[in-house]
Design a protein around this motif. Structure first.
Motif, mmCIF file in Angstrom:
data_model
loop_
_atom_site.group_PDB
_atom_site.id
_atom_site.type_symbol
_atom_site.label_atom_id
_atom_site.label_comp_id
_atom_site.label_asym_id
_atom_site.label_seq_id
_atom_site.Cartn_x
_atom_site.Cartn_y
_atom_site.Cartn_z
ATOM 1 N N ILE A 95 5.454 1.406 8.861
ATOM 2 C CA ILE A 95 5.841 0.114 8.537
ATOM 3 C C ILE A 95 7.402 -0.088 8.900
ATOM 4 O O ILE A 95 8.140 0.647 8.547
ATOM 5 C CB ILE A 95 6.018 0.185 6.655
ATOM 6 C CG1 ILE A 95 4.550 0.463 6.081
ATOM 7 C CG2 ILE A 95 6.545 -1.343 6.258
ATOM 8 C CD1 ILE A 95 4.545 0.947 4.687
ATOM 9 N N VAL A 98 10.280 -4.422 5.650
ATOM 10 C CA VAL A 98 9.856 -5.194 4.718
ATOM 11 C C VAL A 98 11.263 -6.140 4.222
ATOM 12 O O VAL A 98 12.362 -5.581 4.063
ATOM 13 C CB VAL A 98 9.690 -4.118 3.483
ATOM 14 C CG1 VAL A 98 9.338 -5.034 2.155
ATOM 15 C CG2 VAL A 98 8.758 -3.343 3.747
ATOM 16 N N ALA A 105 6.464 -8.345 5.630
ATOM 17 C CA ALA A 105 6.599 -7.246 6.134
ATOM 18 C C ALA A 105 5.815 -7.170 7.794
ATOM 19 O O ALA A 105 5.137 -7.798 8.155
ATOM 20 C CB ALA A 105 5.656 -6.105 5.387
ATOM 21 N N LEU A 120 5.270 -1.100 -0.858
ATOM 22 C CA LEU A 120 5.776 -2.558 -1.191
ATOM 23 C C LEU A 120 6.113 -2.624 -2.456
ATOM 24 O O LEU A 120 6.911 -3.360 -3.104
ATOM 25 C CB LEU A 120 4.861 -3.624 -0.901
ATOM 26 C CG LEU A 120 4.355 -3.828 0.681
ATOM 27 C CD1 LEU A 120 3.499 -4.884 0.842
ATOM 28 C CD2 LEU A 120 5.643 -4.467 1.479
ATOM 29 N N HIS A 123 9.457 -2.774 -4.035
ATOM 30 C CA HIS A 123 10.232 -3.972 -3.902
ATOM 31 C C HIS A 123 9.671 -5.233 -4.717
ATOM 32 O O HIS A 123 9.964 -6.205 -4.556
ATOM 33 C CB HIS A 123 10.099 -4.531 -2.445
ATOM 34 C CG HIS A 123 10.601 -3.273 -1.525
ATOM 35 N ND1 HIS A 123 11.777 -3.387 -0.942
ATOM 36 C CD2 HIS A 123 9.825 -2.382 -0.792
ATOM 37 C CE1 HIS A 123 12.004 -2.303 -0.069
ATOM 38 N NE2 HIS A 123 11.008 -1.889 0.005
ATOM 39 N N TRP A 127 0.835 -7.089 -0.448
ATOM 40 C CA TRP A 127 -0.029 -7.686 0.524
ATOM 41 C C TRP A 127 -1.340 -8.144 -0.177
ATOM 42 O O TRP A 127 -2.103 -6.854 -0.573
ATOM 43 C CB TRP A 127 -0.163 -6.871 1.947
ATOM 44 C CG TRP A 127 -0.837 -7.739 2.928
ATOM 45 C CD1 TRP A 127 -0.005 -8.954 3.373
ATOM 46 C CD2 TRP A 127 -1.922 -7.385 3.607
ATOM 47 N NE1 TRP A 127 -1.102 -9.265 4.432
ATOM 48 C CE2 TRP A 127 -2.164 -8.438 4.728
ATOM 49 C CE3 TRP A 127 -2.679 -6.316 3.891
ATOM 50 C CZ2 TRP A 127 -2.996 -8.262 5.518
ATOM 51 C CZ3 TRP A 127 -3.817 -6.107 4.635
ATOM 52 C CH2 TRP A 127 -3.914 -7.204 5.636
ATOM 53 N N LEU A 211 3.953 -11.748 2.544
ATOM 54 C CA LEU A 211 3.702 -10.830 1.286
ATOM 55 C C LEU A 211 3.810 -11.836 0.049
ATOM 56 O O LEU A 211 4.201 -12.973 0.160
ATOM 57 C CB LEU A 211 4.759 -10.087 1.113
ATOM 58 C CG LEU A 211 5.046 -9.055 2.134
ATOM 59 C CD1 LEU A 211 6.011 -7.988 2.014
ATOM 60 C CD2 LEU A 211 3.751 -8.301 2.449
#
Lengths: 455, 455
Positions: A95, A98, A105, A120, A123, A127, A211
């Motif tokens: 990854i 982000v 992302a 993710l 944060h 997705w 996202l």
């Protein structure tokens, strides 16, 4: 052929795997289909440079390349056979970025969908594409097939969730399509064209994903048992007619309920019963769930409703047991037709007709909110028997008659290529094939998939 | 040439218009750009059969065809010139089907966006794309340009709102792309490829649109005046960082505020002030608006907030007066760059730099939620002066450096084709041009648009 392998080794060293186990595994995906023989080699790409090196050699030697992620496909789209290079992107799983501010992302293709979402979550992001395989399938595979999932009616499909792609072309050149912004109309939308192209246009080595913020509020879950599938389908239509937007709305027909009941040792309703499972989320979750419960009860459903997430997962467990229950019965051909959701009751009538006429049971689960059905054909042995293909053929044609499509989210691969022209028409079939040839003039990108040779 | 017109007349009769007024109008769009000369004729198509007949004649005689809707484009994409047929789809404006159950409408391309939405409203439905031109632009034009609008960050762009297309190919054949269902991955996604292709791939004669239910609940509107554009841009970033999802978030920089103030005779803030206008909708509208008001005030904004729709329209009126205010000052070149929204403050710095270095004022409005900016270059006379192009060139390159794109929603047309390869790279530019040639081997579909001749 040995020359190709030698050149691959010279280029990417011990990432070329000619072991029997790796080559044997690359013949298969999760569809049950196996390629005629083992590929020349499996290359475990670790970088874009690796992919470019492999494609340059493939281009010069005119060697077919089959890109693979986790091998969880259901249409025979990533199966590598005789004389082919299996190019695994599974190891490219970083990854790279982000960005909560841009809701973006940037990832490599081999990252597993669920691993990405786990990264993710801290944060406050996710997705949205959620194929049933999300715990084991890669983002690159999701992109290559244009994957769907359970949440699509509310949260969209892969095509709605990718902003740009890094793509290695058939001769090893690298291009970057798309944007990092929601808007962007500079030139043709190659990002969208590549999504769902099943390895026939280029090799995705990077993706800029769109996202969403994690949905706030509670999640409510309902199940309802109906005397038959017609009643369940009518109730699901009644739910959508209210304007409610469930996150999940899954329908199991009687054969599916029977299969899962037997598998779990848990009786649901009288024989012939069908089951609907619904989840609502977001700020209006509870109000929507109450309204939906009333609609389902009016439609003859025996309704359970919970606002507790764990209890909700228990209610969903019956639906989630569908795939293991089918697999326990034999080899499964999992079909994937999609119809306008208003035609779902008619499609279930057609499935019943096909069951009668062909003497086969077709336990079916439907994503009722978006009209996508997975009729399952179960048989013994590894090869799909002709009588099953005959029944599937009948079912595909019924879906097309109802304004539907051959595949909602699994792709065409090998298994559905013979019906492709039936849906597209000959003119569009040839146009699509000619577009693929622009990307791949020598026919080395996943040949024989999607576009079967003209008969 | 007379032969072509005679053949058109034989095929579609008095729908062939060779009058000076119609041909003169077809030279222009709303960008200010005019084609070198009048086209051969304007054909007012009334049916798919008309379009097919025109394309068959064009194909046989190798005559260029420029498809047009309402002529509201801003990039010179639909301007027809010497030796060309202007094919107007404006008269094909029927709404053929509205299906609330499937959230689908089937329309002809000439229906005006606002007329469609007026027809959908009684069903409790809407088509989300809302270009600022929605009162005058057609759905077909929206599709051809891949239009955006004010609501895109929350409700998506045209690409997210079209399920399938009926398309007449360069030689007059008709194909149907896409599906009536949310899901569908049968073959390549030609629907998405055609969206935003600006008449270079085929002529859209029908569209299956993905609808939404009208948003329930109140609409809240806020305006905030900031001492400068940096503060306004930072405040908009702070709004998105909270996770709030405004429906509308429009930013006017100081030059734009000054222009609108002068136009309306209404002073807003001290000299140098910038303005942000925000709307929230849906069940959480009021709560979101209160939270946003607090964020804007903390960012130094002088905030007005209303939950009244009419009062909200009055607050939005200042923003809506931007275009007339600019037009009142002279001829406007309305640019359309898009950057990742986190780069908005830097992009405003770049605009200020370009203003200083080139000695031009560039009043700018931004869709701050999605990072799309419309910098306006105002000049006297009909032709864009070279010094304006030099400033625009500088500005485009700044947007690309910030990870942005040349055009967020207006398209490439004639006016931006010289920068296309700068963004796509030469490899992708050639790949896109070669794809276009598959659709249009003889180069008769809107030639010279998007893909400028190779230099």
């Amino acid at each position: 052929m040995t020359d190709v392998v030698a050149r691959l080794r010279a280029a990417v060293g011990d990432r070329v795997d000619t072991g029997a186990a790796a080559r044997e595994a690359a013949r298969a995906d999760k569809s049950g289909f196996r390629a005629d023989a083992r590929p020349l080699a499996v290359v475990h790409a670790a970088s874009t440079a690796d992919v470019q090196a492999v494609l340059r050699i493939a281009h010069e030697t005119r060697t077919p390349v089959v890109a693979r992620g986790a091998g969880t496909g259901l249409a025979g789209g990533a199966n590598a056979g005789a004389g082919e290079i299996a190019l695994s992107l599974r190891g490219m799983d970083r990854i790279l970025e982000v960005s909560p501010d841009d809701l973006v992302a940037v990832v490599e293709p081999g990252v597993v969908n669920a691993d990405l979402n786990a990264a993710l979550a801290p944060h406050g992001l996710w997705w949205a594409p959620d194929p049933a395989s999300r715990a084991i399938s890669t983002v690159g595979g999701n992109i290559a097939t244009g994957a769907g999932g359970l949440l699509c009616a509310k949260y969209g499909v892969v095509r709605d969730a990718v902003l740009g792609l890094d793509v290695v072309l058939a001769d090893g050149r690298l291009i970057r399509t798309g944007h990092r912004s929601v808007k962007g109309v500079t030139g043709l939308d190659l990002t969208a064209l590549l999504i769902g192209s099943e390895g026939t246009l280029g090799i995705v080595v990077g993706a800029t994903l769109k996202l969403r913020r994690l949905v706030q509020g509670e999640v409510c879950t309902l199940t309802a048992v109906f005397p038959d599938v017609r009643a369940a389908a009518a109730a699901s239509a009644a739910v959508t007619a209210t304007g409610a937007q469930p996150a999940v709305m899954e329908l199991l027909d009687a054969a599916a309920v029977a299969a899962v009941s037997a598998h779990l040792g848990q009786v649901v309703g009288a024989p012939g019963s069908a089951q609907l499972t619904v989840q609502t989320d977001g700020p209006a979750a509870a109000a929507e769930a109450e309204a939906i419960a009333a609609v389902l009860a009016r439609g003859g459903g025996d309704v359970s409703l919970t606002r507790d997430r764990e209890e909700g997962e228990r209610l969903l467990a019956f639906r989630r047991a569908m795939h293991p229950a089918i697999e326990a019965r034999g080899t499964a051909l999992i079909e994937d037709v999609s119809v306008p959701r208003s035609r779902l009751p008619e499609m279930f009538d057609e499935i019943a007709r096909v069951e009668r006429q062909h003497g086969v049971a077709i336990p079916t689960v439907a994503h009722a909110g978006d009209g996508n059905l997975h009729p399952n054909f179960v048989f013994d042995g590894a090869e799909v028997p002709q009588r099953i293909w005959d029944a599937a053929d009948d079912l595909f044609r019924a879906a097309l008659r109802l304004g539907g499509t051959l595949t909602g989210e699994h792709g065409v691969g090998v298994l559905k290529r013979r019906w492709l022209a039936d849906e597209l028409g000959d003119d569009q079939w040839r146009l699509q094939r000619d577009i693929a040839r622009v990307f791949d003039p020598h026919g080395i990108l996943n040949p024989g998939k999607v576009f079967a040779p003209e008969s």
